[in-house]
Structure formats: structure tokens, C-alpha cells
Design a protein around this motif. Structure first.
Motif, PDB file in Angstrom:
ATOM      1  N   GLN A  95       0.839  -1.207   0.000  1.00 15.98           N
ATOM      2  CA  GLN A  95       0.000   0.000   0.000  1.00 15.98           C
ATOM      3  C   GLN A  95       0.871   1.253   0.000  1.00 15.98           C
ATOM      4  O   GLN A  95       0.558   2.234  -0.689  1.00 15.98           O
ATOM      5  N   ALA A  96       1.971   1.237   0.738  1.00 16.35           N
ATOM      6  CA  ALA A  96       2.881   2.392   0.763  1.00 16.35           C
ATOM      7  C   ALA A  96       3.492   2.616  -0.619  1.00 16.35           C
ATOM      8  O   ALA A  96       3.636   3.762  -1.076  1.00 16.35           O
ATOM      9  N   ARG A  97       3.827   1.523  -1.317  1.00 21.69           N
ATOM     10  CA  ARG A  97       4.373   1.648  -2.682  1.00 21.69           C
ATOM     11  C   ARG A  97       3.319   2.201  -3.633  1.00 21.69           C
ATOM     12  O   ARG A  97       3.625   3.023  -4.504  1.00 21.69           O
ATOM     13  N   THR A 100       2.936   5.949  -2.864  1.00 19.97           N
ATOM     14  CA  THR A 100       4.090   6.693  -3.385  1.00 19.97           C
ATOM     15  C   THR A 100       3.982   6.833  -4.896  1.00 19.97           C
ATOM     16  O   THR A 100       4.220   7.912  -5.443  1.00 19.97           O
ATOM     17  N   PHE A 101       3.617   5.752  -5.564  1.00 21.22           N
ATOM     18  CA  PHE A 101       3.490   5.798  -7.022  1.00 21.22           C
ATOM     19  C   PHE A 101       2.422   6.802  -7.439  1.00 21.22           C
ATOM     20  O   PHE A 101       2.623   7.589  -8.365  1.00 21.22           O
ATOM     21  N   LEU A 102       1.292   6.789  -6.746  1.00 21.48           N
ATOM     22  CA  LEU A 102       0.202   7.699  -7.096  1.00 21.48           C
ATOM     23  C   LEU A 102       0.566   9.162  -6.846  1.00 21.48           C
ATOM     24  O   LEU A 102       0.143  10.046  -7.598  1.00 21.48           O
ATOM     25  N   VAL A 103       1.363   9.430  -5.821  1.00 16.56           N
ATOM     26  CA  VAL A 103       1.808  10.802  -5.553  1.00 16.56           C
ATOM     27  C   VAL A 103       2.682  11.311  -6.701  1.00 16.56           C
ATOM     28  O   VAL A 103       2.552  12.449  -7.134  1.00 16.56           O
ATOM     29  N   HIS A 109      -4.616   6.073 -12.306  1.00 13.10           N
ATOM     30  CA  HIS A 109      -5.575   5.551 -11.328  1.00 13.10           C
ATOM     31  C   HIS A 109      -4.983   4.294 -10.692  1.00 13.10           C
ATOM     32  O   HIS A 109      -4.212   3.573 -11.326  1.00 13.10           O
ATOM     33  N   LYS A 110      -5.370   4.038  -9.480  1.00  8.27           N
ATOM     34  CA  LYS A 110      -4.849   2.892  -8.740  1.00  8.27           C
ATOM     35  C   LYS A 110      -5.008   1.588  -9.523  1.00  8.27           C
ATOM     36  O   LYS A 110      -4.115   0.752  -9.547  1.00  8.27           O
ATOM     37  N   SER A 111      -6.122   1.431 -10.193  1.00  2.00           N
ATOM     38  CA  SER A 111      -6.388   0.200 -10.945  1.00  2.00           C
ATOM     39  C   SER A 111      -5.466   0.027 -12.152  1.00  2.00           C
ATOM     40  O   SER A 111      -5.359  -1.071 -12.697  1.00  2.00           O
ATOM     41  N   VAL A 115       1.043  -4.838 -11.155  1.00  2.00           N
ATOM     42  CA  VAL A 115       1.466  -5.458  -9.906  1.00  2.00           C
ATOM     43  C   VAL A 115       2.983  -5.483  -9.767  1.00  2.00           C
ATOM     44  O   VAL A 115       3.519  -5.393  -8.664  1.00  2.00           O
ATOM     45  N   ASP A 116       3.713  -5.571 -10.881  1.00  2.00           N
ATOM     46  CA  ASP A 116       5.168  -5.657 -10.781  1.00  2.00           C
ATOM     47  C   ASP A 116       5.828  -4.338 -10.388  1.00  2.00           C
ATOM     48  O   ASP A 116       7.026  -4.309 -10.117  1.00  2.00           O
ATOM     49  N   LEU A 117       5.077  -3.253 -10.320  1.00  2.00           N
ATOM     50  CA  LEU A 117       5.640  -1.995  -9.833  1.00  2.00           C
ATOM     51  C   LEU A 117       5.496  -1.823  -8.328  1.00  2.00           C
ATOM     52  O   LEU A 117       6.093  -0.926  -7.741  1.00  2.00           O
ATOM     53  N   VAL A 118       4.702  -2.671  -7.696  1.00  2.00           N
ATOM     54  CA  VAL A 118       4.472  -2.531  -6.249  1.00  2.00           C
ATOM     55  C   VAL A 118       4.802  -3.794  -5.453  1.00  2.00           C
ATOM     56  O   VAL A 118       4.719  -3.788  -4.229  1.00  2.00           O
TER      57      VAL A 118
END
Length: 186
Positions: A95-97, A100-103, A109-111, A115-118
Motif C-alpha cells: 500500500q505504501a508503494r 508513493t506511485f500515485l503521488v 488511477h490505482k487500478s 502489480v510488478d511496480l508494487v
């Protein structure tokens, strides 16, 4: 008793000789025919040597981010986190990853986050990521570097490695090679 111990000692000695001398020499001999004599592919960039087959950490906004590593990209200590998908600490890390990515990528969008980025790979040293992981980062890099998104899409397409014989494995991109090619764009 002598009937069983002597053959066991002989077999143990033969196996030790085979697995500690003969087998390693055969593998080493075969490796001499591989590129760079089996030492892996090495790229020199900006005065530094980088192994292409070992994951590198890229977290600057002007580069494509690499896949997270559970071992901080330390090749001497390869391994995963060994935390299951229901482990609260693991879920907090993921969730923290994501946060951070969304910031750093507010238009995503989260969707849309692959998956390989987090999540870290099983070895913690995966040098590759999916084509989707590269494409989802294009807007951020285009904005920061002042490069046209179409040009970055073409770069991603050029760096995409096809599956072995067109059927084994997914398409993938080596993050180090992609970022070196990105530096080459002017």
C-alpha cells in the motif's frame, strides 16, 4: 556391518568428487561459450559498470522506476520477503508503494498500476518489468524531461523483448537498458 559401511563410504566419496570437482568444471566449461564467459552481460554507463541481469534501483522521477526489491538489490543476499499475501506488514508495504506511485504519477488511477511496480520478485533482483509497467510511467517522464509521449512510447516498443520463440514467457523490458536508452534521447 562392514558389508554396508564400505559401499556407503565409497559412494559418498564418488559423489563428493563428482559434485565438488567434475560437475562444477563441466558447468564452468560450458559457461565459457556463453557471452562474457558466463559472467553476465555488463554495460558501462557514465563510468560505472552495471550487470544487465541483476536488478538496479531506479527511483528518480525522470527515470522509469524499477521493480521493488525485498533485498535492496543486493545480489549477495538474493531472496523474497517470504511474507504471505495476507500478512499485514506485507500489505502495508504494498500500500505504501501504491501511495508513493500515485503521488508521483497523479494522472494514473490505482487500478492502472501493474502489480510488478508494487511487489518484489521472488529473488528480489528481477531486472525486468512488464510493458505495462513502462507505459504507465510515460506521462510522468514526458512531463519532467520535456519529451513527447509518442517518442517515449516508441522507445518502450524498441526496448520490449519478445517471448522466447514467440511463445515462452511474457513480453518484458530490461529497466537498466530502457533507462540508458532514455538518457540517449535528446
Amino acid at each position: 556391518m562392514k558389508k554396508h559401511i564400505l559401499p556407503a563410504i565409497k559412494l559418498t566419496t564418488v559423489m563428493m568428487l563428482f559434485f565438488t570437482v567434475i560437475y562444477p568444471l563441466v558447468v564452468w566449461g560450458i559457461a565459457q561459450f556463453a557471452p562474457n564467459a558466463g559472467k553476465g552481460e555488463i554495460i558501462e554507463h557514465n563510468g560505472k559498470k552495471h550487470y544487465v541481469n541483476i536488478g538496479q534501483s531506479f527511483t528518480d522521477d525522470n527515470y522509469f522506476w524499477s521493480r521493488p526489491s525485498a533485498v535492496d538489490y543486493n545480489a549477495a543476499g538474493s531472496g523474497g520477503s517470504n511474507k504471505g499475501p495476507s500478512n499485514a506488514e506485507y500489505l502495508a508495504d504494498v500500500q505504501a508503494r501504491i501511495d508513493t506511485f500515485l503521488v508521483h504519477n497523479p494522472e494514473v488511477h490505482k487500478s492502472e498500476i501493474p502489480v510488478d511496480l508494487v511487489t518484489a520478485s521472488g529473488s528480489g533482483l528481477d531486472p525486468n518489468f512488464s510493458v505495462q509497467a513502462a507505459k504507465v510511467q510515460i506521462k510522468r517522464i514526458a512531463k519532467i524531461r520535456g519529451i513527447d509521449e509518442l517518442k517515449l512510447n516508441q522507445l518502450v516498443d524498441q526496448q520490449t523483448e519478445k517471448p522466447l520463440w514467440g511463445i515462452f514467457g511474457p513480453e518484458k523490458i530490461n529497466v537498466l537498458k530502457l533507462n540508458i536508452a532514455l538518457d540517449g534521447l535528446k
